[in-house]
Every structure is written in structure tokens, then in C-alpha cells.
Design a protein around this motif. Structure first.
Motif, PDB file in Angstrom:
ATOM      1  N   GLY A  75      -5.505 -30.550 -19.358  1.00 50.02           N
ATOM      2  CA  GLY A  75      -5.395 -30.780 -17.918  1.00 50.02           C
ATOM      3  C   GLY A  75      -3.945 -30.666 -17.493  1.00 50.02           C
ATOM      4  O   GLY A  75      -3.296 -29.652 -17.749  1.00 50.02           O
ATOM      5  N   ASP A  76      -3.416 -31.721 -16.871  1.00 49.72           N
ATOM      6  CA  ASP A  76      -2.023 -31.695 -16.417  1.00 49.72           C
ATOM      7  C   ASP A  76      -1.089 -32.436 -17.375  1.00 49.72           C
ATOM      8  O   ASP A  76       0.046 -32.732 -17.054  1.00 49.72           O
ATOM      9  N   THR A  77      -1.589 -32.712 -18.596  1.00 49.65           N
ATOM     10  CA  THR A  77      -0.815 -33.447 -19.594  1.00 49.65           C
ATOM     11  C   THR A  77      -0.460 -32.538 -20.759  1.00 49.65           C
ATOM     12  O   THR A  77      -1.312 -31.801 -21.267  1.00 49.65           O
ATOM     13  N   VAL A  78       0.795 -32.592 -21.176  1.00 47.34           N
ATOM     14  CA  VAL A  78       1.232 -31.853 -22.355  1.00 47.34           C
ATOM     15  C   VAL A  78       1.572 -32.862 -23.452  1.00 47.34           C
ATOM     16  O   VAL A  78       2.189 -33.887 -23.184  1.00 47.34           O
ATOM     17  N   TYR A  79       1.093 -32.570 -24.651  1.00 46.25           N
ATOM     18  CA  TYR A  79       1.411 -33.364 -25.834  1.00 46.25           C
ATOM     19  C   TYR A  79       2.337 -32.519 -26.688  1.00 46.25           C
ATOM     20  O   TYR A  79       1.974 -31.403 -27.078  1.00 46.25           O
ATOM     21  N   ILE A  80       3.523 -33.041 -26.969  1.00 48.08           N
ATOM     22  CA  ILE A  80       4.485 -32.322 -27.787  1.00 48.08           C
ATOM     23  C   ILE A  80       4.562 -33.024 -29.131  1.00 48.08           C
ATOM     24  O   ILE A  80       4.940 -34.194 -29.198  1.00 48.08           O
ATOM     25  N   ASP A  81       4.196 -32.311 -30.176  1.00 46.03           N
ATOM     26  CA  ASP A  81       4.249 -32.862 -31.527  1.00 46.03           C
ATOM     27  C   ASP A  81       5.550 -32.403 -32.176  1.00 46.03           C
ATOM     28  O   ASP A  81       5.751 -31.212 -32.405  1.00 46.03           O
ATOM     29  N   CYS A  82       6.436 -33.374 -32.448  1.00 49.42           N
ATOM     30  CA  CYS A  82       7.743 -33.088 -33.033  1.00 49.42           C
ATOM     31  C   CYS A  82       7.831 -33.660 -34.442  1.00 49.42           C
ATOM     32  O   CYS A  82       7.075 -34.553 -34.810  1.00 49.42           O
ATOM     33  N   ASP A  83       8.800 -33.158 -35.199  1.00 46.95           N
ATOM     34  CA  ASP A  83       9.016 -33.738 -36.524  1.00 46.95           C
ATOM     35  C   ASP A  83       9.774 -35.061 -36.392  1.00 46.95           C
ATOM     36  O   ASP A  83      10.160 -35.469 -35.299  1.00 46.95           O
TER      37      ASP A  83
END
Length: 105
Positions: free
Chosen positions: A41-49
Motif C-alpha cells: 500500500g502506502d507503506t515501505v519496509y526497508i530491511d537493512c543489515d
């Protein structure tokens, strides 16, 4: 297609933000790997180390750093919320919530 262009753009914005935060001495290293970007939707999930973990502690400097990232990413049309994951997991502290744009900083 369009999803991948948006995803790639968000990844580039995050990487540029990490570099800027390192230059401003907010991050200990600019070497933060964006492992994945998920858009729901309007949400971004950023997976970082785990190199991003230095922003986890709740203090003004780290909050400013997170909002620098969030405000840059929410400039992408259709993105209003950002959640930072660390090594595919939800974290506590500053990473325990979903952020929206905040121009008060």
C-alpha cells in the motif's frame, strides 16, 4: 515494471541517506546494506543489515537521522509510511514503529 522502478528508487534514496548521515557523523559507517525493500500500500519496509543498529537508541541525534531517511523516502509518490527492519526482523527502540513524514525537524 513500475513496482521495481519505485523499489529501486527507494533503495537508492536510502543508500544516499546513509551516506549523508555518515558524513554528518550520525552513523558510524556508510556501509549499510539494504537487503530488501517491500512496498505494501502506502507503506515501505526497508530491511537493512545490522550496521544500522546504531540508530536504535532513542536520542535526538538518532531520531533526526531516522526522520532524514523517512522524509526523503516519503517524497516518492504514493509512499507515506516507512518501517525499518534489521536483518529481516522487527526491532525495538527507534525501530519499533512505523514512521510518517515529519517536517518539524
Amino acid at each position: 515494471p513500475l513496482y521495481f522502478k519505485k523499489r529501486d528508487k527507494i533503495e537508492k534514496i536510502a543508500e544516499d541517506s546513509f551516506e549523508n548521515l555518515y558524513t554528518a557523523k550520525i552513523l558510524a559507517t556508510p556501509q549499510i546494506d539494504v537487503k530488501n525493500v517491500y512496498i505494501t500500500g502506502d507503506t515501505v519496509y526497508i530491511d537493512c543489515d545490522a550496521n544500522i543498529i546504531s540508530l536504535k537508541e532513542a536520542n535526538r541525534k538518532n531520531i533526526l537521522g531516522i526522520y532524514s531517511i523517512v522524509n526523503s523516502i516519503t517524497e516518492v509518490p504514493g509512499i507515506n509510511k516507512v518501517k525499518i527492519l534489521v536483518d529481516e526482523k522487527e526491532e525495538t527502540g527507534n525501530f519499533g514503529r512505523i514512521y510518517t513524514r515529519n517536517m518539524n525537524f
